[in-house]
Structure formats: C-alpha cells, structure tokens
Design an enzyme around this catalytic site. Structure first.
Site, mmCIF file in Angstrom:
data_model
loop_
_atom_site.group_PDB
_atom_site.id
_atom_site.type_symbol
_atom_site.label_atom_id
_atom_site.label_comp_id
_atom_site.label_asym_id
_atom_site.label_seq_id
_atom_site.Cartn_x
_atom_site.Cartn_y
_atom_site.Cartn_z
ATOM 1 N N PRO A 155 13.474 25.932 45.736
ATOM 2 C CA PRO A 155 14.410 25.389 46.724
ATOM 3 C C PRO A 155 15.855 25.520 46.231
ATOM 4 C CG PRO A 155 12.701 23.774 46.175
ATOM 5 C CD PRO A 155 12.548 24.908 45.219
ATOM 6 N N GLY A 156 16.747 25.920 47.116
ATOM 7 C CA GLY A 156 18.168 26.012 46.754
ATOM 8 C C GLY A 156 18.460 27.067 45.694
ATOM 9 N N ARG B 148 20.587 37.519 37.558
ATOM 10 C CA ARG B 148 21.132 36.724 36.457
ATOM 11 C C ARG B 148 21.809 37.658 35.459
ATOM 12 N NH1 ARG B 148 20.261 33.582 39.787
ATOM 13 N NH2 ARG B 148 19.033 31.654 39.738
ATOM 14 N N ILE C 298 18.822 27.031 22.139
ATOM 15 C CA ILE C 298 20.111 27.541 21.656
ATOM 16 C C ILE C 298 20.527 26.790 20.390
ATOM 17 C CG2 ILE C 298 22.550 27.895 22.219
ATOM 18 C CD1 ILE C 298 21.655 28.087 25.188
ATOM 19 N N LYS D 79 25.482 19.170 35.053
ATOM 20 C CA LYS D 79 26.383 19.844 34.095
ATOM 21 C C LYS D 79 27.800 19.912 34.685
ATOM 22 C CE LYS D 79 25.336 21.610 30.612
ATOM 23 N NZ LYS D 79 25.141 21.124 29.215
ATOM 24 N N TYR E 173 20.231 20.122 38.225
ATOM 25 C CA TYR E 173 20.647 20.521 36.870
ATOM 26 C C TYR E 173 22.110 20.938 36.868
ATOM 27 C CZ TYR E 173 21.497 23.674 32.935
ATOM 28 O OH TYR E 173 22.055 24.306 31.847
ATOM 29 N N THR F 251 27.215 25.626 31.192
ATOM 30 C CA THR F 251 26.523 26.745 31.830
ATOM 31 C C THR F 251 27.353 27.369 32.947
ATOM 32 O OG1 THR F 251 24.649 27.230 33.271
ATOM 33 C CG2 THR F 251 25.364 24.965 33.227
ATOM 34 N N ASP F 252 27.079 28.640 33.242
ATOM 35 C CA ASP F 252 27.742 29.285 34.386
ATOM 36 C C ASP F 252 27.217 28.741 35.715
ATOM 37 O OD1 ASP F 252 25.205 30.440 34.371
ATOM 38 O OD2 ASP F 252 25.909 32.506 34.557
ATOM 39 N N GLU F 253 26.095 27.991 35.667
ATOM 40 C CA GLU F 253 25.491 27.535 36.925
ATOM 41 C C GLU F 253 26.374 26.523 37.651
ATOM 42 O OE1 GLU F 253 21.253 26.931 36.823
ATOM 43 O OE2 GLU F 253 21.004 28.231 35.102
ATOM 44 N N PRO G 250 4.422 34.981 38.178
ATOM 45 C CA PRO G 250 4.991 34.414 39.414
ATOM 46 C C PRO G 250 6.483 34.727 39.564
ATOM 47 C CG PRO G 250 4.769 32.703 37.743
ATOM 48 C CD PRO G 250 4.281 33.969 37.115
ATOM 49 N N GLU H 283 19.041 18.044 29.420
ATOM 50 C CA GLU H 283 17.877 18.498 30.182
ATOM 51 C C GLU H 283 18.331 19.812 30.806
ATOM 52 O OE1 GLU H 283 14.852 17.402 30.520
ATOM 53 O OE2 GLU H 283 15.063 15.566 29.354
HETATM 54 P P1 NAD Z 1 16.705 23.195 25.587
HETATM 55 O O1 NAD Z 1 16.123 22.464 26.751
HETATM 56 O O2 NAD Z 1 15.909 24.272 24.935
HETATM 57 O O3 NAD Z 1 17.096 22.145 24.440
HETATM 58 C C1 NAD Z 1 17.700 20.926 24.722
HETATM 59 C C2 NAD Z 1 17.547 20.027 23.499
HETATM 60 O O4 NAD Z 1 18.223 18.782 23.785
HETATM 61 C C3 NAD Z 1 16.114 19.704 23.136
HETATM 62 O O5 NAD Z 1 15.915 19.872 21.745
HETATM 63 C C4 NAD Z 1 15.957 18.248 23.539
HETATM 64 O O6 NAD Z 1 15.015 17.543 22.749
HETATM 65 C C5 NAD Z 1 17.360 17.727 23.353
HETATM 66 N N1 NAD Z 1 17.656 16.537 24.180
HETATM 67 C C6 NAD Z 1 17.378 16.378 25.500
HETATM 68 N N2 NAD Z 1 17.786 15.155 25.905
HETATM 69 C C7 NAD Z 1 18.331 14.546 24.823
HETATM 70 C C8 NAD Z 1 18.929 13.286 24.600
HETATM 71 N N3 NAD Z 1 19.038 12.385 25.606
HETATM 72 N N4 NAD Z 1 19.400 12.974 23.379
HETATM 73 C C9 NAD Z 1 19.286 13.872 22.350
HETATM 74 N N5 NAD Z 1 18.712 15.080 22.500
HETATM 75 C C10 NAD Z 1 18.244 15.423 23.725
HETATM 76 O O7 NAD Z 1 18.109 23.732 26.099
HETATM 77 P P2 NAD Z 1 18.909 25.047 25.658
HETATM 78 O O8 NAD Z 1 18.457 26.171 26.499
HETATM 79 O O9 NAD Z 1 18.869 25.166 24.195
HETATM 80 O O10 NAD Z 1 20.370 24.651 26.141
HETATM 81 C C11 NAD Z 1 21.273 23.976 25.256
HETATM 82 C C12 NAD Z 1 22.584 23.721 25.986
HETATM 83 O O11 NAD Z 1 23.128 24.967 26.434
HETATM 84 C C13 NAD Z 1 22.416 22.863 27.246
HETATM 85 O O12 NAD Z 1 23.520 21.994 27.319
HETATM 86 C C14 NAD Z 1 22.439 23.865 28.393
HETATM 87 O O13 NAD Z 1 22.981 23.280 29.559
HETATM 88 C C15 NAD Z 1 23.366 24.923 27.837
HETATM 89 N N6 NAD Z 1 23.127 26.297 28.338
HETATM 90 C C16 NAD Z 1 21.879 26.853 28.293
HETATM 91 C C17 NAD Z 1 21.698 28.158 28.747
HETATM 92 C C18 NAD Z 1 20.353 28.848 28.666
HETATM 93 O O14 NAD Z 1 20.208 29.971 29.162
HETATM 94 N N7 NAD Z 1 19.348 28.267 28.040
HETATM 95 C C19 NAD Z 1 22.774 28.891 29.262
HETATM 96 C C20 NAD Z 1 24.044 28.271 29.287
HETATM 97 C C21 NAD Z 1 24.199 26.977 28.821
HETATM 98 P P1 TYD Z 2 15.112 30.364 34.578
HETATM 99 O O1 TYD Z 2 14.641 31.002 33.318
HETATM 100 O O2 TYD Z 2 14.428 29.110 35.035
HETATM 101 O O3 TYD Z 2 16.678 30.166 34.450
HETATM 102 P P2 TYD Z 2 17.775 29.690 35.574
HETATM 103 O O4 TYD Z 2 17.078 29.173 36.756
HETATM 104 O O5 TYD Z 2 18.512 28.640 34.832
HETATM 105 O O6 TYD Z 2 18.593 30.913 35.868
HETATM 106 O O7 TYD Z 2 14.960 31.435 35.755
HETATM 107 C C1 TYD Z 2 15.620 32.672 35.736
HETATM 108 C C2 TYD Z 2 15.396 33.343 37.070
HETATM 109 O O8 TYD Z 2 14.002 33.670 37.189
HETATM 110 C C3 TYD Z 2 15.722 32.470 38.258
HETATM 111 O O9 TYD Z 2 16.262 33.268 39.311
HETATM 112 C C4 TYD Z 2 14.371 31.920 38.684
HETATM 113 C C5 TYD Z 2 13.424 33.044 38.341
HETATM 114 N N1 TYD Z 2 12.054 32.648 37.959
HETATM 115 C C6 TYD Z 2 10.961 33.260 38.587
HETATM 116 O O10 TYD Z 2 11.107 34.132 39.457
HETATM 117 N N2 TYD Z 2 9.697 32.877 38.196
HETATM 118 C C7 TYD Z 2 9.494 31.920 37.238
HETATM 119 O O11 TYD Z 2 8.314 31.592 36.942
HETATM 120 C C8 TYD Z 2 10.635 31.317 36.603
HETATM 121 C C9 TYD Z 2 10.449 30.251 35.547
HETATM 122 C C10 TYD Z 2 11.898 31.716 36.987
#
Ligand code: NAD
Ligand code: TYD
Length: 350
Positions: free
Chosen positions: A289-290, A221, A14, A161, A157, A132-134, A212, A86
C-alpha cells in the site's frame, strides 16, 4: 582529537558495517554502541569487535532518558552517530506505533540527553543524524532528490524519519547544537536482515522458494553498497559542515524486476543451476500500500563539497552480496530460526 562516540543502532545492518570500519580505522576514538536489540539488532553482526579496547556494547533503548544521561556522564560522550531506528516499510504499515516511538520520540530523547550533557558547551561536539531518501516521497519517471527537495513522506516509516530530521535541525537553530544530517538511498550488502528485498530474494532462491515481486515490479530504487555508505558517513562526520545535510546515493537506479532478474542469473551461476531456473521462481504479488514509485538521489553536493563518491559497481556488489549470504549459512539459519537472539544472553550472561 580524541573522541568518544555514541553510536546508536550499531547492531543493525548499516550500524554494524559502520562500526567495523570505524573501530578498526580510529584506534584513538572510543565507540559506545547503544542498541535495544530489537528483532533487527544482532550481535552476531559484530563478532570480533568485542576484543577491541576502543569498543563497548550497551544494551538499551534510545527512549530511556535515564540511561542516556548515565551514558553521556559515564563516558564523557562528545559525539553521536544516530542510526537506531525501526527501518522496514512493510512493518511500519502493520505497526506504525513503534516507528513513532523509536524514530521520533527516541530521536528527541537523544537530542535532549546530548543537550543536557553538553550544557551549551558545543566546542568539538557533533550530533550526526543518519536518515533516508524516503523522506522526499516518490518521483515520477524523471528528476532527482536534492537537499532542498520538499519532504513528502508517504509511509509511516518515511513519515517518522521525516519528522525526526527537522527536529534535529531545530536543535541546531534553536539551541545551537552542532548537528549534521545525511539522507541515503537503499543500501545493500552483508548483514542485512532478510526481510529486505535482496537478502530475502537470495534466501528464497537458495531454498527454491517463490520470489514475491510487489505490483508490476517497475518500482525503482537507487542502490548503494553498504561500505560505500559507511565511508560517506565517516566523511560527513569528519568533513561535513555543521548544520548541513548531505544526500548520499549510488547513481545506480534499478527497477525491482530488473534487479531481481540480475540476482537470479547471478545465483544460477553461483549455485551451478541451469540458466533461467531462478527466474522461474518470480511471482508478481499484491502491491505494498502507498508504494513509492521511484527514488533517485542527486549526490553532487557530497561529491563537490566533500569529495565522496560511491566506489562499488552493482554487478560487483551484487556478486559479493550473494556470495556472502551463501557462505554465511549459519548466520542466516540462526536468524530464520530465531537462535541469534540467544547470543546476547550467552555473551553477556543475562
Ligand atoms: P536496521 O533495522 O538493520 O537496524 C536498526 C538497529 O536499531 C537495530 O540494531 C535495532 O536493534 C536498533 N534499534 C531499534 N530501535 C531501537 C531503540 N529504541 N533503541 C536502541 N536501538 C534500537 O536498520 P539499518 O538498515 O541498519 O538502518 C540504520 C539507519 O539508517 C536507520 O536510521 C535508517 O532509517 C537509515 N537508513 C537505512 C537505509 C537502508 O537502506 N537500510 C537507507 C538510508 C537510511
Ligand atoms: P525494501 O528492501 O523493503 O526497501 P524500501 O521499501 O525501503 O525501498 O524494498 C525495496 C523495493 O523492493 C521496494 O520497491 C519494495 C520491493 N519489494 C518487493 O517487490 N518484494 C519484497 O518481498 C520486498 C521485501 C520488497
């Protein structure tokens, strides 16, 4: 107004899409991208931005308070967009500690650095926490998460958050720091690390590997095109009220199996394969799990208060996503081989 914005986690999925939008759009702002470059951080996501005068990359950890103090001081940072985290649920199940360190301790370290640097002078300052919405937990068949839904996180995770969000609010209530928060649903689009559902499936389909699907595949989702999220972040940053939280979502719920099947059909078309051939790769595997059953966002507050709505429909976004990953063969193969890690040392001579 001129701004110097510290963006954390800007080399991730993002963050890199957000920076591409913001650096181009706001030439009078300066962006400092602080990223630790964990396995999820990839400077190849940001190619092209280095030539912009208003963009600087710093490799470092949000848990490093000395580094943060130096950055606030050196660049006179007056706003933070905090995305570093993370972020993968499955990794949090096998290694929760790094989630506690970065998502909780790192967020507080960053809050403390902002508090120290701003020293009570909060005029024109913003600390924006992207969440996140999680954090809201798992829904049944009906209902939506609103901004007042109680937190009920169920994975390491989401629990990490869910711990960071109230800490950010505590700095608003206790110290008067001008904070904003948003909680978003699942993003999809270019530059997502291929351990998440859609890029993983795209890569496997391309390579004729099994797909998988966890459990019965009926986990649901709400999916949002990543550029729509980036625009929502821009809107909240500029127009959102101090101390407020905004839920961001796509009004776009899919059961995993339905989404994977739609992707299979899209990929069959793109790869010119026989209809149904990708679906034959689907395998129902051991559940996570969970595993949260359903997420769904009520995004009416951000629409009513700030006028933001998602623009990209799923069929359009999924097709663009699938095409992007197929065209970015080198980006994908360098991640799979680990070669993307070399980019930093080549680019920055260290
Ligand atoms: P991502 O895992 O792709 O990127 C995370 C980035 O943070 C990476 O570039 C990593 O190197 C950096 N990082 C990790 N630990 C660090 C540290 N200790 N110091 C500095 N940098 C560090 O994650 P994303 O999907 O881009 O998500 C970004 C944010 O948005 C997160 O806070 C996540 O919780 C939130 N978010 C993500 C989603 C989604 O669908 N991906 C949805 C809602 C919210
Ligand atoms: P993911 O992309 O890991 O996002 P989040 O768990 O944060 O929602 O997974 C999206 C959904 O897809 C989630 O219900 C778990 C499922 N999933 C699978 O069924 N197979 C897979 O290999 C992965 C990575 C996720």
């Amino acid at each position: 107004m001129k701004r110097t914005i510290l963006v954390t986690g800007g080399a991730g999925f993002i963050g890199s899409n957000l920076l591409r939008l913001m650096v181009n759009k706001y030439s009078d702002y300066t962006f400092i991208n602080l990223d630790k470059l964990t396995y999820a951080g990839n400077l190849e996501n940001l190619k092209g931005l280095d030539s912009f005068d208003n963009y600087t990359f710093v490799k470092g950890d949000i848990c490093d308070s000395n580094l943060l103090n130096d950055l606030f001081n050196k660049y006179s940072i007056n706003a933070v967009m905090h995305l570093a985290a993370e972020s993968h649920v499955d990794r949090s199940i096998s290694n929760p500690m790094s989630f506690i360190e970065t998502n909780i301790v790192g967020t507080v370290t960053l809050l403390n650095a902002a508090k120290y640097a701003w020293d009570g002078n909060y005029d024109d300052k913003i600390f924006y926490h992207i969440s996140t919405d999680e954090v809201y937990g798992s829904l049944g068949e009906t209902g939506f998460f609103t901004e007042t839904t109680s937190y009920d996180p169920r994975s390491p995770y989401s629990a990490s958050k869910a711990s960071s969000d109230p800490l950010v609010r505590a700095y608003y209530h206790t110290y008067g720091m001008p904070v904003k928060l948003s909680n978003c649903s699942n993003n999809y689009g270019p530059y997502q690390f291929p351990e998440k559902l859609l890029p993983l499936m795209i890569n496997n389909i391309k390579n004729n590997k099994e797909l998988p699907v966890y459990g019965d595949g009926k986990y649901t989702r709400d999916w949002l095109w990543v550029d729509d999220h980036a625009e929502a972040i821009d809107v909240v940053f500029h127009k959102g009220a101090i101390g407020e939280t905004y839920n961001i979502g796509g009004n776009n719920e899919w059961k995993n199996i339905d989404l994977v099947e739609l992707l299979c059909d899209t990929m069959d078309q793109l790869l010119d394969r026989e209809v149904g051939s990708s679906r034959s790769l689907i395998r129902f595997v051991k559940d996570r799990p969970g595993h949260d059953r359903r997420y769904a966002i009520d995004a009416s507050k951000i629409k009513d208060d700030l006028g933001w709505e998602p623009k990209v429909q799923m069929q359009e976004g999924l097709l663009a996503t699938a095409k992007w990953y197929l065209e970015q063969e080198e980006w994908m193969s360098r991640i799979v081989s680990g070669a993307y890690k070399e980019y930093y040392s080549k680019q920055y001579n260290s």
